[in-house]
Design a protein around this motif. Structure first.
Motif, PDB file in Angstrom:
ATOM      1  N   UNK A  62       0.820  -1.211   0.000  1.00  0.00           N
ATOM      2  CA  UNK A  62       0.000   0.000   0.000  1.00  0.00           C
ATOM      3  C   UNK A  62       0.855   1.262   0.000  1.00  0.00           C
ATOM      4  N   UNK A  63       2.030   1.163   0.574  1.00  0.00           N
ATOM      5  CA  UNK A  63       2.926   2.324   0.620  1.00  0.00           C
ATOM      6  C   UNK A  63       3.703   2.515  -0.678  1.00  0.00           C
ATOM      7  N   UNK A  64       3.531   1.568  -1.620  1.00  0.00           N
ATOM      8  CA  UNK A  64       4.234   1.663  -2.894  1.00  0.00           C
ATOM      9  C   UNK A  64       5.536   0.887  -2.930  1.00  0.00           C
ATOM     10  N   UNK A  65       5.871   0.256  -1.818  1.00  0.00           N
ATOM     11  CA  UNK A  65       7.109  -0.523  -1.767  1.00  0.00           C
ATOM     12  C   UNK A  65       6.973  -1.806  -2.591  1.00  0.00           C
ATOM     13  N   UNK A  97     -11.131 -20.607 -17.909  1.00  0.00           N
ATOM     14  CA  UNK A  97     -12.415 -19.916 -17.969  1.00  0.00           C
ATOM     15  C   UNK A  97     -12.936 -19.721 -16.558  1.00  0.00           C
ATOM     16  N   UNK A  98     -13.238 -18.479 -16.221  1.00  0.00           N
ATOM     17  CA  UNK A  98     -13.625 -18.140 -14.853  1.00  0.00           C
ATOM     18  C   UNK A  98     -14.884 -17.280 -14.852  1.00  0.00           C
ATOM     19  N   UNK A  99     -15.578 -17.276 -13.719  1.00  0.00           N
ATOM     20  CA  UNK A  99     -16.627 -16.289 -13.492  1.00  0.00           C
ATOM     21  C   UNK A  99     -15.906 -14.967 -13.185  1.00  0.00           C
ATOM     22  N   UNK A 100     -16.220 -13.929 -13.975  1.00  0.00           N
ATOM     23  CA  UNK A 100     -15.431 -12.700 -13.917  1.00  0.00           C
ATOM     24  C   UNK A 100     -16.341 -11.481 -14.011  1.00  0.00           C
ATOM     25  N   UNK A 101     -15.931 -10.410 -13.321  1.00  0.00           N
ATOM     26  CA  UNK A 101     -16.663  -9.145 -13.394  1.00  0.00           C
ATOM     27  C   UNK A 101     -15.668  -7.993 -13.315  1.00  0.00           C
ATOM     28  N   UNK A 102     -15.925  -6.952 -14.083  1.00  0.00           N
ATOM     29  CA  UNK A 102     -15.045  -5.782 -14.086  1.00  0.00           C
ATOM     30  C   UNK A 102     -15.867  -4.522 -14.237  1.00  0.00           C
ATOM     31  N   UNK A 103     -15.505  -3.482 -13.473  1.00  0.00           N
ATOM     32  CA  UNK A 103     -16.104  -2.164 -13.675  1.00  0.00           C
ATOM     33  C   UNK A 103     -14.996  -1.113 -13.610  1.00  0.00           C
ATOM     34  N   UNK A 104     -15.335   0.151 -13.463  1.00  0.00           N
ATOM     35  CA  UNK A 104     -14.321   1.201 -13.496  1.00  0.00           C
ATOM     36  C   UNK A 104     -13.406   1.171 -12.279  1.00  0.00           C
ATOM     37  N   UNK A 105     -13.900   0.607 -11.177  1.00  0.00           N
ATOM     38  CA  UNK A 105     -13.128   0.622  -9.931  1.00  0.00           C
ATOM     39  C   UNK A 105     -12.276  -0.631  -9.707  1.00  0.00           C
ATOM     40  N   UNK A 106     -12.760  -1.790 -10.158  1.00  0.00           N
ATOM     41  CA  UNK A 106     -12.052  -3.027  -9.805  1.00  0.00           C
ATOM     42  C   UNK A 106     -12.292  -4.147 -10.814  1.00  0.00           C
ATOM     43  N   UNK A 107     -11.444  -5.193 -10.689  1.00  0.00           N
ATOM     44  CA  UNK A 107     -11.656  -6.483 -11.355  1.00  0.00           C
ATOM     45  C   UNK A 107     -12.005  -7.497 -10.276  1.00  0.00           C
ATOM     46  N   UNK A 108     -12.822  -8.466 -10.641  1.00  0.00           N
ATOM     47  CA  UNK A 108     -13.190  -9.501  -9.673  1.00  0.00           C
ATOM     48  C   UNK A 108     -13.286 -10.854 -10.360  1.00  0.00           C
ATOM     49  N   UNK A 152      -8.731  -3.709  -6.736  1.00  0.00           N
ATOM     50  CA  UNK A 152      -8.897  -2.324  -7.196  1.00  0.00           C
ATOM     51  C   UNK A 152      -7.951  -2.038  -8.365  1.00  0.00           C
ATOM     52  N   UNK A 153      -8.431  -1.241  -9.304  1.00  0.00           N
ATOM     53  CA  UNK A 153      -7.595  -0.906 -10.453  1.00  0.00           C
ATOM     54  C   UNK A 153      -6.477   0.048 -10.025  1.00  0.00           C
ATOM     55  N   UNK A 154      -5.479   0.212 -10.883  1.00  0.00           N
ATOM     56  CA  UNK A 154      -4.295   0.977 -10.509  1.00  0.00           C
ATOM     57  C   UNK A 154      -4.607   2.444 -10.241  1.00  0.00           C
ATOM     58  N   UNK A 155      -5.699   2.942 -10.815  1.00  0.00           N
ATOM     59  CA  UNK A 155      -6.072   4.335 -10.548  1.00  0.00           C
ATOM     60  C   UNK A 155      -6.945   4.458  -9.295  1.00  0.00           C
ATOM     61  N   UNK A 156      -7.127   3.336  -8.579  1.00  0.00           N
ATOM     62  CA  UNK A 156      -7.941   3.327  -7.365  1.00  0.00           C
ATOM     63  C   UNK A 156      -7.138   2.651  -6.246  1.00  0.00           C
ATOM     64  N   UNK A 213      -8.887   1.468  -0.054  1.00  0.00           N
ATOM     65  CA  UNK A 213      -9.659   2.389   0.780  1.00  0.00           C
ATOM     66  C   UNK A 213     -10.908   2.858   0.051  1.00  0.00           C
ATOM     67  N   UNK A 214     -10.759   3.194  -1.231  1.00  0.00           N
ATOM     68  CA  UNK A 214     -11.917   3.607  -2.033  1.00  0.00           C
ATOM     69  C   UNK A 214     -12.892   2.450  -2.217  1.00  0.00           C
ATOM     70  N   UNK A 215     -12.341   1.253  -2.412  1.00  0.00           N
ATOM     71  CA  UNK A 215     -13.196   0.077  -2.595  1.00  0.00           C
ATOM     72  C   UNK A 215     -14.031  -0.190  -1.346  1.00  0.00           C
ATOM     73  N   UNK A 216     -13.410  -0.072  -0.177  1.00  0.00           N
ATOM     74  CA  UNK A 216     -14.122  -0.354   1.067  1.00  0.00           C
ATOM     75  C   UNK A 216     -15.258   0.628   1.323  1.00  0.00           C
ATOM     76  N   UNK A 217     -15.186   1.813   0.752  1.00  0.00           N
ATOM     77  CA  UNK A 217     -16.273   2.781   0.909  1.00  0.00           C
ATOM     78  C   UNK A 217     -17.551   2.287   0.229  1.00  0.00           C
ATOM     79  N   UNK A 218     -17.401   1.413  -0.749  1.00  0.00           N
ATOM     80  CA  UNK A 218     -18.561   0.866  -1.476  1.00  0.00           C
ATOM     81  C   UNK A 218     -18.893  -0.569  -1.081  1.00  0.00           C
ATOM     82  N   UNK A 219     -18.096  -1.140  -0.182  1.00  0.00           N
ATOM     83  CA  UNK A 219     -18.296  -2.549   0.180  1.00  0.00           C
ATOM     84  C   UNK A 219     -19.370  -2.675   1.258  1.00  0.00           C
TER      85      UNK A 219
END
Length: 441
Positions: free
Chosen positions: A257-260, A272-283, A301-305, A308-314
Protein backbone atom coordinates in the motif's frame (compact mmCIF):
# COMPACT_ATOMS: atom_id res chain seq x y z
CA UNK A 1 -52.16 -73.94 -14.92
CA UNK A 2 -55.19 -71.75 -15.54
CA UNK A 3 -54.92 -67.97 -15.60
CA UNK A 4 -57.01 -67.44 -12.42
CA UNK A 5 -54.77 -69.74 -10.33
CA UNK A 6 -51.62 -68.09 -11.68
CA UNK A 7 -52.96 -64.61 -10.78
CA UNK A 8 -53.67 -65.76 -7.21
CA UNK A 9 -50.13 -67.14 -6.78
CA UNK A 10 -48.66 -63.92 -8.13
CA UNK A 11 -50.73 -61.81 -5.69
CA UNK A 12 -49.60 -63.97 -2.72
CA UNK A 13 -45.96 -63.64 -3.78
CA UNK A 14 -46.21 -59.83 -4.05
CA UNK A 15 -47.90 -59.62 -0.63
CA UNK A 16 -45.11 -61.67 0.99
CA UNK A 17 -42.45 -59.56 -0.73
CA UNK A 18 -44.09 -56.32 0.46
CA UNK A 19 -44.29 -57.68 4.04
CA UNK A 20 -40.56 -58.52 4.02
CA UNK A 21 -39.71 -55.10 2.57
CA UNK A 22 -41.90 -53.39 5.16
CA UNK A 23 -40.25 -55.38 7.93
CA UNK A 24 -36.84 -54.26 6.74
CA UNK A 25 -37.96 -50.65 6.76
CA UNK A 26 -39.18 -50.94 10.33
CA UNK A 27 -35.85 -52.48 11.36
CA UNK A 28 -33.96 -49.59 9.73
CA UNK A 29 -36.25 -47.03 11.35
CA UNK A 30 -35.78 -48.62 14.77
CA UNK A 31 -32.01 -48.63 14.29
CA UNK A 32 -32.12 -44.92 13.47
CA UNK A 33 -34.09 -44.15 16.62
CA UNK A 34 -31.61 -46.08 18.76
CA UNK A 35 -28.69 -44.33 17.09
CA UNK A 36 -30.13 -40.86 17.72
CA UNK A 37 -30.86 -41.86 21.30
CA UNK A 38 -27.27 -42.93 21.87
CA UNK A 39 -25.93 -39.75 20.28
CA UNK A 40 -28.29 -37.62 22.35
CA UNK A 41 -27.10 -39.16 25.59
CA UNK A 42 -23.41 -39.38 24.80
CA UNK A 43 -23.15 -35.75 23.80
CA UNK A 44 -23.67 -34.53 27.34
CA UNK A 45 -23.61 -37.36 29.82
CA UNK A 46 -20.87 -39.37 28.13
CA UNK A 47 -18.34 -36.96 29.65
CA UNK A 48 -17.79 -37.14 33.38
CA UNK A 49 -17.61 -33.34 33.30
CA UNK A 50 -20.72 -33.04 31.17
CA UNK A 51 -23.54 -30.86 32.27
CA UNK A 52 -26.63 -32.25 33.87
CA UNK A 53 -29.43 -33.34 31.62
CA UNK A 54 -28.79 -36.34 29.37
CA UNK A 55 -32.48 -36.33 28.38
CA UNK A 56 -32.19 -33.19 26.27
CA UNK A 57 -33.96 -34.02 22.99
CA UNK A 58 -31.84 -33.98 19.84
CA UNK A 59 -33.40 -32.97 16.52
CA UNK A 60 -33.54 -35.52 13.75
CA UNK A 61 -30.86 -34.96 11.16
CA UNK A 62 -32.12 -34.55 7.60
CA UNK A 63 -31.52 -37.61 5.45
CA UNK A 64 -30.62 -35.50 2.44
CA UNK A 65 -29.28 -31.98 2.38
CA UNK A 66 -31.63 -30.98 -0.41
CA UNK A 67 -34.61 -31.58 1.93
CA UNK A 68 -33.35 -28.90 4.35
CA UNK A 69 -35.15 -25.58 4.02
CA UNK A 70 -33.27 -22.36 4.73
CA UNK A 71 -34.87 -18.93 4.96
CA UNK A 72 -32.88 -16.50 2.82
CA UNK A 73 -33.63 -13.77 5.38
CA UNK A 74 -31.19 -15.39 7.80
CA UNK A 75 -28.41 -15.55 5.19
CA UNK A 76 -29.10 -11.91 4.35
CA UNK A 77 -28.88 -10.84 8.00
CA UNK A 78 -25.78 -12.99 8.43
CA UNK A 79 -24.01 -11.22 5.54
CA UNK A 80 -25.14 -7.72 6.53
CA UNK A 81 -23.71 -8.24 10.00
CA UNK A 82 -20.45 -9.56 8.53
CA UNK A 83 -19.93 -6.53 6.30
CA UNK A 84 -20.82 -4.10 9.08
CA UNK A 85 -18.38 -5.74 11.47
CA UNK A 86 -15.62 -5.94 8.86
CA UNK A 87 -16.04 -2.20 8.20
CA UNK A 88 -15.77 -1.44 11.91
CA UNK A 89 -12.62 -3.58 12.24
CA UNK A 90 -11.08 -1.74 9.29
CA UNK A 91 -11.59 1.57 11.10
CA UNK A 92 -9.87 0.28 14.21
CA UNK A 93 -6.99 -1.39 12.41
CA UNK A 94 -6.44 1.67 10.17
CA UNK A 95 -4.99 -0.45 7.37
CA UNK A 96 -1.93 -1.41 9.39
CA UNK A 97 -2.06 -5.19 8.91
CA UNK A 98 -3.84 -8.12 7.26
CA UNK A 99 -7.38 -8.68 8.43
CA UNK A 100 -9.11 -12.04 8.06
CA UNK A 101 -12.33 -12.84 9.91
CA UNK A 102 -15.07 -15.47 9.76
CA UNK A 103 -18.49 -13.76 9.84
CA UNK A 104 -20.04 -17.24 10.08
CA UNK A 105 -18.07 -18.16 13.19
CA UNK A 106 -18.87 -14.83 14.83
CA UNK A 107 -22.56 -14.88 13.89
CA UNK A 108 -23.06 -18.44 15.15
CA UNK A 109 -21.34 -17.76 18.49
CA UNK A 110 -23.36 -14.58 18.98
CA UNK A 111 -26.59 -16.35 17.95
CA UNK A 112 -25.97 -18.95 20.67
CA UNK A 113 -25.51 -16.10 23.16
CA UNK A 114 -28.61 -14.32 21.82
CA UNK A 115 -30.65 -17.30 23.05
CA UNK A 116 -30.10 -16.06 26.59
CA UNK A 117 -30.70 -12.33 26.01
CA UNK A 118 -33.85 -10.54 27.16
CA UNK A 119 -35.39 -7.08 27.10
CA UNK A 120 -33.39 -4.16 25.73
CA UNK A 121 -30.23 -6.30 25.58
CA UNK A 122 -31.99 -8.68 23.20
CA UNK A 123 -33.27 -5.76 21.11
CA UNK A 124 -29.79 -4.23 20.84
CA UNK A 125 -28.27 -7.57 19.83
CA UNK A 126 -31.04 -8.14 17.25
CA UNK A 127 -30.26 -4.77 15.67
CA UNK A 128 -26.50 -5.41 15.61
CA UNK A 129 -26.90 -8.94 14.26
CA UNK A 130 -29.59 -7.83 11.75
CA UNK A 131 -32.14 -10.23 13.29
CA UNK A 132 -35.09 -7.82 12.98
CA UNK A 133 -38.11 -9.60 11.54
CA UNK A 134 -36.87 -13.02 12.66
CA UNK A 135 -38.23 -14.81 15.72
CA UNK A 136 -35.89 -16.74 18.01
CA UNK A 137 -37.41 -20.00 16.75
CA UNK A 138 -36.74 -18.96 13.14
CA UNK A 139 -33.16 -17.95 13.94
CA UNK A 140 -32.41 -21.26 15.66
CA UNK A 141 -34.05 -23.53 13.10
CA UNK A 142 -32.37 -21.67 10.23
CA UNK A 143 -28.93 -21.90 11.82
CA UNK A 144 -29.50 -25.62 12.24
CA UNK A 145 -30.40 -25.82 8.54
CA UNK A 146 -27.43 -23.65 7.57
CA UNK A 147 -25.00 -25.88 9.45
CA UNK A 148 -26.40 -28.95 7.72
CA UNK A 149 -26.17 -27.34 4.29
CA UNK A 150 -22.69 -25.87 4.75
CA UNK A 151 -20.87 -28.92 6.04
CA UNK A 152 -18.86 -30.97 3.52
CA UNK A 153 -20.56 -29.81 0.31
CA UNK A 154 -18.18 -31.76 -1.99
CA UNK A 155 -15.79 -34.71 -1.90
CA UNK A 156 -12.91 -32.26 -2.41
CA UNK A 157 -14.21 -29.67 0.04
CA UNK A 158 -14.12 -30.20 3.79
CA UNK A 159 -16.10 -27.84 6.03
CA UNK A 160 -16.79 -28.58 9.69
CA UNK A 161 -18.64 -26.40 12.19
CA UNK A 162 -18.44 -27.17 15.92
CA UNK A 163 -19.97 -25.41 18.92
CA UNK A 164 -19.43 -25.76 22.64
CA UNK A 165 -20.49 -24.31 25.99
CA UNK A 166 -18.10 -24.48 28.94
CA UNK A 167 -19.80 -23.85 32.27
CA UNK A 168 -18.25 -23.21 35.67
CA UNK A 169 -19.23 -26.13 37.90
CA UNK A 170 -20.60 -23.86 40.64
CA UNK A 171 -23.05 -22.16 38.26
CA UNK A 172 -26.61 -23.17 37.44
CA UNK A 173 -27.83 -22.03 34.02
CA UNK A 174 -31.34 -22.05 32.56
CA UNK A 175 -32.09 -25.56 31.20
CA UNK A 176 -34.01 -24.20 28.19
CA UNK A 177 -30.97 -22.10 27.16
CA UNK A 178 -28.74 -25.18 27.28
CA UNK A 179 -31.32 -27.32 25.49
CA UNK A 180 -31.70 -24.91 22.56
CA UNK A 181 -27.94 -24.69 22.08
CA UNK A 182 -27.65 -28.47 22.09
CA UNK A 183 -30.66 -29.03 19.87
CA UNK A 184 -30.11 -26.41 17.17
CA UNK A 185 -26.36 -25.73 17.34
CA UNK A 186 -25.25 -29.25 18.31
CA UNK A 187 -23.22 -27.65 21.09
CA UNK A 188 -21.10 -29.80 23.36
CA UNK A 189 -21.90 -28.77 26.95
CA UNK A 190 -19.39 -29.42 29.69
CA UNK A 191 -19.01 -28.50 33.35
CA UNK A 192 -15.51 -27.54 34.43
CA UNK A 193 -13.88 -26.33 37.61
CA UNK A 194 -12.78 -22.90 36.39
CA UNK A 195 -10.34 -22.61 39.31
CA UNK A 196 -8.41 -25.62 38.02
CA UNK A 197 -5.56 -25.12 35.55
CA UNK A 198 -6.91 -28.06 33.53
CA UNK A 199 -10.05 -26.05 32.61
CA UNK A 200 -8.07 -23.75 30.32
CA UNK A 201 -6.35 -26.76 28.76
CA UNK A 202 -9.66 -28.56 28.12
CA UNK A 203 -11.21 -25.56 26.36
CA UNK A 204 -8.17 -24.84 24.19
CA UNK A 205 -7.68 -28.52 23.33
CA UNK A 206 -11.24 -28.60 22.00
CA UNK A 207 -10.52 -25.57 19.80
CA UNK A 208 -7.24 -27.12 18.61
CA UNK A 209 -8.99 -30.40 17.71
CA UNK A 210 -11.87 -28.72 15.88
CA UNK A 211 -9.59 -26.46 13.80
CA UNK A 212 -7.21 -29.33 12.95
CA UNK A 213 -4.39 -27.71 14.91
CA UNK A 214 -4.59 -24.38 13.08
CA UNK A 215 -5.78 -22.47 16.15
CA UNK A 216 -4.39 -23.92 19.35
CA UNK A 217 -5.61 -21.34 21.85
CA UNK A 218 -8.62 -19.02 22.09
CA UNK A 219 -8.93 -18.46 25.86
CA UNK A 220 -5.87 -16.96 27.57
CA UNK A 221 -7.18 -16.80 31.11
CA UNK A 222 -10.28 -17.44 33.20
CA UNK A 223 -11.43 -14.57 35.41
CA UNK A 224 -12.55 -15.25 39.00
CA UNK A 225 -16.13 -14.22 38.13
CA UNK A 226 -16.21 -16.22 34.86
CA UNK A 227 -19.44 -18.15 34.45
CA UNK A 228 -19.49 -19.43 30.87
CA UNK A 229 -17.64 -19.58 27.54
CA UNK A 230 -19.59 -20.02 24.30
CA UNK A 231 -17.22 -21.11 21.53
CA UNK A 232 -17.57 -21.74 17.81
CA UNK A 233 -14.89 -23.38 15.64
CA UNK A 234 -14.90 -23.67 11.85
CA UNK A 235 -12.45 -25.61 9.71
CA UNK A 236 -12.32 -25.41 5.91
CA UNK A 237 -10.13 -27.17 3.37
CA UNK A 238 -10.89 -27.02 -0.33
CA UNK A 239 -9.03 -28.14 -3.43
CA UNK A 240 -9.30 -25.89 -6.46
CA UNK A 241 -11.55 -27.24 -9.21
CA UNK A 242 -8.51 -26.63 -11.44
CA UNK A 243 -5.30 -26.75 -9.45
CA UNK A 244 -2.48 -24.38 -10.25
CA UNK A 245 0.56 -25.92 -11.91
CA UNK A 246 3.47 -25.63 -9.47
CA UNK A 247 5.84 -25.31 -12.44
CA UNK A 248 4.13 -22.04 -13.30
CA UNK A 249 4.77 -20.58 -9.83
CA UNK A 250 7.56 -17.99 -9.81
CA UNK A 251 8.68 -14.82 -8.05
CA UNK A 252 7.11 -11.57 -9.23
CA UNK A 253 6.97 -8.13 -7.62
CA UNK A 254 4.16 -7.36 -5.17
CA UNK A 255 3.48 -3.67 -4.44
CA UNK A 256 2.46 -2.78 -0.90
CA UNK A 257 0.00 0.00 0.00
CA UNK A 258 2.93 2.32 0.62
CA UNK A 259 4.23 1.66 -2.89
CA UNK A 260 7.11 -0.52 -1.77
CA UNK A 261 8.02 -3.35 -4.16
CA UNK A 262 8.67 -6.82 -2.73
CA UNK A 263 9.37 -10.09 -4.58
CA UNK A 264 6.73 -12.73 -3.84
CA UNK A 265 5.89 -16.27 -4.92
CA UNK A 266 2.99 -16.02 -7.39
CA UNK A 267 0.81 -18.75 -8.93
CA UNK A 268 -0.35 -18.42 -12.54
CA UNK A 269 -3.17 -20.00 -14.53
CA UNK A 270 -5.15 -19.58 -17.74
CA UNK A 271 -8.74 -20.79 -17.99
CA UNK A 272 -12.42 -19.92 -17.97
CA UNK A 273 -13.62 -18.14 -14.85
CA UNK A 274 -16.63 -16.29 -13.49
CA UNK A 275 -15.43 -12.70 -13.92
CA UNK A 276 -16.66 -9.14 -13.39
CA UNK A 277 -15.04 -5.78 -14.09
CA UNK A 278 -16.10 -2.16 -13.68
CA UNK A 279 -14.32 1.20 -13.50
CA UNK A 280 -13.13 0.62 -9.93
CA UNK A 281 -12.05 -3.03 -9.80
CA UNK A 282 -11.66 -6.48 -11.36
CA UNK A 283 -13.19 -9.50 -9.67
CA UNK A 284 -12.85 -13.25 -10.22
CA UNK A 285 -14.34 -16.38 -8.68
CA UNK A 286 -12.07 -19.42 -8.25
CA UNK A 287 -14.17 -22.52 -7.48
CA UNK A 288 -13.35 -25.43 -5.17
CA UNK A 289 -14.23 -29.08 -5.70
CA UNK A 290 -16.02 -30.83 -8.52
CA UNK A 291 -19.23 -28.83 -8.40
CA UNK A 292 -17.88 -25.41 -7.46
CA UNK A 293 -20.35 -25.03 -4.57
CA UNK A 294 -17.73 -23.00 -2.73
CA UNK A 295 -15.53 -20.35 -4.33
CA UNK A 296 -12.69 -18.00 -3.50
CA UNK A 297 -13.56 -14.45 -4.60
CA UNK A 298 -10.87 -11.86 -5.30
CA UNK A 299 -11.65 -8.15 -5.76
CA UNK A 300 -8.70 -6.15 -7.09
CA UNK A 301 -8.90 -2.32 -7.20
CA UNK A 302 -7.60 -0.91 -10.45
CA UNK A 303 -4.30 0.98 -10.51
CA UNK A 304 -6.07 4.34 -10.55
CA UNK A 305 -7.94 3.33 -7.36
CA UNK A 306 -7.13 1.63 -4.04
CA UNK A 307 -8.58 -0.58 -1.31
CA UNK A 308 -9.66 2.39 0.78
CA UNK A 309 -11.92 3.61 -2.03
CA UNK A 310 -13.20 0.08 -2.60
CA UNK A 311 -14.12 -0.35 1.07
CA UNK A 312 -16.27 2.78 0.91
CA UNK A 313 -18.56 0.87 -1.48
CA UNK A 314 -18.30 -2.55 0.18
CA UNK A 315 -21.58 -3.49 1.83
CA UNK A 316 -24.13 -6.30 1.65
CA UNK A 317 -26.28 -4.55 -0.95
CA UNK A 318 -23.41 -3.89 -3.37
CA UNK A 319 -22.02 -7.36 -2.78
CA UNK A 320 -25.28 -8.93 -3.94
CA UNK A 321 -25.46 -6.59 -6.92
CA UNK A 322 -21.88 -7.38 -7.98
CA UNK A 323 -22.41 -11.14 -7.76
CA UNK A 324 -25.26 -10.99 -10.27
CA UNK A 325 -22.89 -9.46 -12.83
CA UNK A 326 -20.25 -12.23 -12.89
CA UNK A 327 -20.07 -13.99 -16.28
CA UNK A 328 -17.95 -16.83 -17.67
CA UNK A 329 -14.92 -15.47 -19.48
CA UNK A 330 -11.55 -16.75 -20.63
CA UNK A 331 -8.63 -15.18 -18.85
CA UNK A 332 -5.30 -15.31 -17.09
CA UNK A 333 -4.78 -14.92 -13.35
CA UNK A 334 -1.66 -14.48 -11.28
CA UNK A 335 -2.28 -14.90 -7.57
CA UNK A 336 0.12 -14.69 -4.62
CA UNK A 337 0.55 -17.73 -2.42
CA UNK A 338 -0.02 -16.63 1.14
CA UNK A 339 -0.45 -17.79 4.69
CA UNK A 340 -1.59 -15.57 7.53
CA UNK A 341 -3.28 -15.65 10.89
CA UNK A 342 -5.27 -12.94 12.61
CA UNK A 343 -6.48 -12.25 16.12
CA UNK A 344 -8.86 -9.58 17.33
CA UNK A 345 -10.91 -8.72 20.42
CA UNK A 346 -14.24 -7.39 19.20
CA UNK A 347 -15.68 -5.71 22.29
CA UNK A 348 -15.18 -2.18 20.93
CA UNK A 349 -16.38 -3.03 17.42
CA UNK A 350 -19.58 -4.66 18.71
CA UNK A 351 -20.21 -1.76 21.09
CA UNK A 352 -19.82 0.65 18.17
CA UNK A 353 -22.47 -1.37 16.28
CA UNK A 354 -24.96 -0.97 19.11
CA UNK A 355 -24.26 -3.77 21.59
CA UNK A 356 -22.92 -1.61 24.46
CA UNK A 357 -25.53 -2.84 26.94
CA UNK A 358 -24.54 -6.50 26.51
CA UNK A 359 -21.11 -5.68 27.98
CA UNK A 360 -22.41 -3.54 30.86
CA UNK A 361 -23.88 -4.05 34.32
CA UNK A 362 -27.26 -3.30 32.75
CA UNK A 363 -26.99 -6.39 30.51
CA UNK A 364 -30.00 -8.68 30.62
CA UNK A 365 -29.06 -12.31 30.00
CA UNK A 366 -31.78 -13.67 32.26
CA UNK A 367 -32.33 -16.42 29.70
CA UNK A 368 -28.94 -17.81 30.76
CA UNK A 369 -28.88 -16.93 34.46
CA UNK A 370 -28.89 -14.02 36.90
CA UNK A 371 -26.69 -10.89 36.75
CA UNK A 372 -24.58 -11.79 33.69
CA UNK A 373 -22.79 -9.80 30.99
CA UNK A 374 -20.43 -10.45 28.08
CA UNK A 375 -16.84 -9.90 29.20
CA UNK A 376 -14.99 -10.51 25.93
CA UNK A 377 -15.61 -11.53 22.33
CA UNK A 378 -12.39 -12.91 20.92
CA UNK A 379 -11.82 -14.08 17.35
CA UNK A 380 -8.92 -15.92 15.75
CA UNK A 381 -8.42 -17.06 12.16
CA UNK A 382 -5.91 -18.84 9.93
CA UNK A 383 -5.73 -19.07 6.13
CA UNK A 384 -3.30 -20.57 3.63
CA UNK A 385 -3.68 -20.31 -0.15
CA UNK A 386 -1.43 -22.37 -2.45
CA UNK A 387 -1.46 -24.32 -5.72
CA UNK A 388 -3.60 -27.12 -4.25
CA UNK A 389 -6.32 -24.97 -2.76
CA UNK A 390 -7.16 -23.22 0.49
CA UNK A 391 -7.10 -24.19 4.14
CA UNK A 392 -8.74 -21.92 6.70
CA UNK A 393 -9.92 -22.04 10.29
CA UNK A 394 -11.68 -19.72 12.72
CA UNK A 395 -12.57 -19.74 16.38
CA UNK A 396 -14.79 -17.33 18.30
CA UNK A 397 -15.02 -17.22 22.08
CA UNK A 398 -17.66 -15.29 24.00
CA UNK A 399 -16.94 -14.99 27.71
CA UNK A 400 -19.81 -14.47 30.15
CA UNK A 401 -19.14 -13.13 33.65
CA UNK A 402 -21.25 -12.53 36.73
CA UNK A 403 -21.76 -8.77 37.06
CA UNK A 404 -22.83 -9.01 40.69
CA UNK A 405 -19.36 -10.20 41.64
CA UNK A 406 -17.78 -7.15 40.00
CA UNK A 407 -19.99 -4.58 41.77
CA UNK A 408 -18.65 -2.91 44.91
CA UNK A 409 -21.28 -2.63 47.64
CA UNK A 410 -22.31 0.80 48.91
CA UNK A 411 -20.27 1.89 51.98
CA UNK A 412 -22.22 1.15 55.14
CA UNK A 413 -22.64 3.10 58.39
CA UNK A 414 -23.04 1.16 61.68
CA UNK A 415 -23.38 3.24 64.86
CA UNK A 416 -23.38 0.88 67.87
CA UNK A 417 -25.12 3.26 70.26
CA UNK A 418 -27.83 0.97 71.68
CA UNK A 419 -28.05 -2.52 73.19
CA UNK A 420 -26.51 -5.24 71.04
CA UNK A 421 -25.75 -8.96 70.79
CA UNK A 422 -22.23 -10.30 70.37
CA UNK A 423 -20.49 -13.64 70.01
CA UNK A 424 -17.05 -15.23 69.82
CA UNK A 425 -16.88 -18.01 67.23
CA UNK A 426 -14.25 -20.52 66.15
CA UNK A 427 -14.39 -20.10 62.37
CA UNK A 428 -12.49 -23.29 61.66
CA UNK A 429 -15.08 -25.50 63.30
CA UNK A 430 -17.99 -23.11 63.42
CA UNK A 431 -18.27 -23.48 67.20
CA UNK A 432 -19.57 -20.48 69.09
CA UNK A 433 -17.35 -20.07 72.11
CA UNK A 434 -19.12 -17.17 73.77
CA UNK A 435 -22.23 -15.11 73.14
CA UNK A 436 -23.92 -12.31 75.00
CA UNK A 437 -26.42 -9.54 75.07
CA UNK A 438 -24.96 -6.17 75.99
CA UNK A 439 -27.61 -3.84 77.27
CA UNK A 440 -25.26 -1.31 78.84
CA UNK A 441 -21.54 -1.44 78.19
Amino acid sequence: MNRQKFSGMKANFLQRRYAVSLGRRYVLAAASVVLFGVLGCSQVSGNSNALADSKVPQPELPLQKKTVKLDTKLVSSHNKFGFKLFSEILKQESGKKNIFISPSSLAIALAMTYNGASGSTQQAMAKTLEFQGLSLAEINSNYAALKSLLENPDTNVQLNIANSLWVNKDVSLRPDFLQRNQEFYKAKVANLDFQSASALTSINNWVNDNTRGKINKIVDQIEPNQVLFLINAIYFKGQWSDKFDKNQTAEYPFYTASGQQKPHSMMSQTGEYKYYENEQFQAVSLPYGKDGKVSFYIFLPKQNSNLKSFYQNLNAQNWEKWLTQFNSQEGFIRLPKFKTDYEVTLNDALKALGMQEAFSKQANFSGIGKSLAISQVKHKTFVEVNEEGTEAAAATSIGIVATSLREKPEPFRMIVDRPFFCAIRDNQTGSILFMGSILEP
